[in-house]
Design a protein around this motif. Structure first.
Motif, PDB file in Angstrom:
ATOM      1  N   UNK A 202      42.504  48.007  51.541  1.00 22.03           N
ATOM      2  CA  UNK A 202      41.893  47.353  50.395  1.00 22.03           C
ATOM      3  C   UNK A 202      42.152  48.205  49.165  1.00 22.03           C
TER       4      UNK A 202
ATOM      5  N   UNK B 109      43.996  41.214  36.318  1.00 26.43           N
ATOM      6  CA  UNK B 109      43.550  39.873  35.958  1.00 26.43           C
ATOM      7  C   UNK B 109      42.162  39.613  36.537  1.00 26.43           C
TER       8      UNK B 109
ATOM      9  N   UNK C 251      39.662  36.343  37.670  1.00 27.71           N
ATOM     10  CA  UNK C 251      39.601  34.919  37.967  1.00 27.71           C
ATOM     11  C   UNK C 251      38.158  34.539  38.267  1.00 27.71           C
TER      12      UNK C 251
ATOM     13  N   UNK D  64      36.762  37.168  40.794  1.00 25.29           N
ATOM     14  CA  UNK D  64      37.704  38.030  41.498  1.00 25.29           C
ATOM     15  C   UNK D  64      38.476  38.887  40.512  1.00 25.29           C
TER      16      UNK D  64
ATOM     17  N   UNK E  21      48.322  43.793  39.807  1.00 22.49           N
ATOM     18  CA  UNK E  21      49.747  43.632  40.098  1.00 22.49           C
ATOM     19  C   UNK E  21      50.412  44.996  40.075  1.00 22.49           C
TER      20      UNK E  21
ATOM     21  N   UNK F 199      49.798  39.562  43.843  1.00 22.48           N
ATOM     22  CA  UNK F 199      48.532  40.040  43.310  1.00 22.48           C
ATOM     23  C   UNK F 199      47.675  40.518  44.468  1.00 22.48           C
TER      24      UNK F 199
ATOM     25  N   UNK G  42      43.844  41.253  45.489  1.00 21.70           N
ATOM     26  CA  UNK G  42      42.527  40.808  45.048  1.00 21.70           C
ATOM     27  C   UNK G  42      41.409  41.647  45.657  1.00 21.70           C
ATOM     28  N   UNK G  43      40.323  41.761  44.890  1.00 19.41           N
ATOM     29  CA  UNK G  43      39.084  42.264  45.447  1.00 19.41           C
ATOM     30  C   UNK G  43      38.382  41.152  46.216  1.00 19.41           C
ATOM     31  N   UNK G  44      37.258  41.510  46.835  1.00 20.13           N
ATOM     32  CA  UNK G  44      36.537  40.544  47.677  1.00 20.13           C
ATOM     33  C   UNK G  44      35.661  39.590  46.878  1.00 20.13           C
TER      34      UNK G  44
ATOM     35  N   UNK H 237      48.755  32.090  49.012  1.00 19.86           N
ATOM     36  CA  UNK H 237      47.720  33.038  49.396  1.00 19.86           C
ATOM     37  C   UNK H 237      46.823  32.392  50.445  1.00 19.86           C
TER      38      UNK H 237
ATOM     39  N   UNK I 257      38.765  38.175  49.332  1.00 15.33           N
ATOM     40  CA  UNK I 257      39.631  37.695  48.273  1.00 15.33           C
ATOM     41  C   UNK I 257      40.913  37.123  48.851  1.00 15.33           C
TER      42      UNK I 257
END
Lengths: 113, 113
Positions: A2, A34, A36, A89, A93, A101, A103-105, B35, B42
């Motif tokens: 992670x 980024x 989201x 989220x 990158x 990308x 992503x976090x959780x 994804x 995520x």
């Protein structure tokens, strides 16, 4: 592993106040970040982004701050509105693998009236 | 303007079957990424295609494959479905392959029983 972490699974804030969402990353090769927003049964909606050459980017009620030395970024929402209740989220990158990308959780934000 | 469209929106399959998910990017966008998002996590990167060529692949087994067509639409194929493949599958489109602004579709909810 992670590489992007959002350590707060949830956040509750009163309408009109500031929401601060935090995100930490471990990969020093990340060069673009980024945020989201995601409502249930919908795909993530792009909110705001920041390049690693900047430390702040602002768009209306949304401001993202980047602290490269701490490998930390935050999203500020001012003022918070009921429609902001969603999952947020953080994504990053990599300079050498910009095709993906990471992503976090996610952090679930609830805005109370 | 149409955003990223995915079909179908929901799907139920049996273990061992095969599934094909479809994505149409935003008009003018040449890059499509796939994804997988499981509950509480995520999105995880599966593939990116740019100008009909695979640019990157995530850590997914060979049962997962994809392709991009001349009109830039894309298909994600998953063979020999496992229960663990149950997830929301998201497609993202961007102008180029660099992911500085990636826009997501609403996703396909796949349930494997």
């Amino acid at each position: 592993d992670q590489q992007v972490k959002q350590n707060s699974p949830s956040l509750s804030v009163q309408e009109g106040r500031i929401s601060i969402l935090n995100c930490d990353y471990t990969n020093s090769m990340f060069d673009y970040f980024l945020w989201y927003k995601k409502y249930p049964a919908e795909g993530p909606t792009f909110l705001i982004s920041i390049s690693s050459i900047k430390d702040k980017n602002e768009d209306g009620r949304f401001t993202v701050f980047l602290n490269k030395s701490a490998k930390h970024l935050s999203l500020h929402i001012v003022p918070s509105q009921p429609g902001d209740s969603a999952v947020y989220f953080c994504a990053a990158r990599g300079r050498s693998n910009d095709y993906k990308l990471s992503f976090g959780a996610g952090t679930t934000v609830t805005v109370r009236a | 303007d149409a955003g990223v469209t995915q079909s179908p929106t929901h799907l139920i399959k049996t273990r061992g079957q095969h599934v094909t998910l479809r994505c149409s990017p935003i008009s003018g966008h040449k890059s499509v990424s796939w994804y997988q998002q499981v509950l509480g996590q995520g999105p995880q990167f599966i593939f990116q295609y740019y100008e009909k060529e695979e640019r990157g692949r995530g850590n997914f087994p060979d049962r997962f494959s994809a392709r991009q067509f001349p009109n830039y639409s894309s298909e994600l194929n998953v063979n020999a479905l496992l229960l663990g493949d149950s997830a929301l599958y998201l497609c993202a489109s961007s102008l180029g392959g660099g992911n500085t602004e990636a826009f997501f579709g609403q996703g396909t909810r796949l349930t494997v029983v």
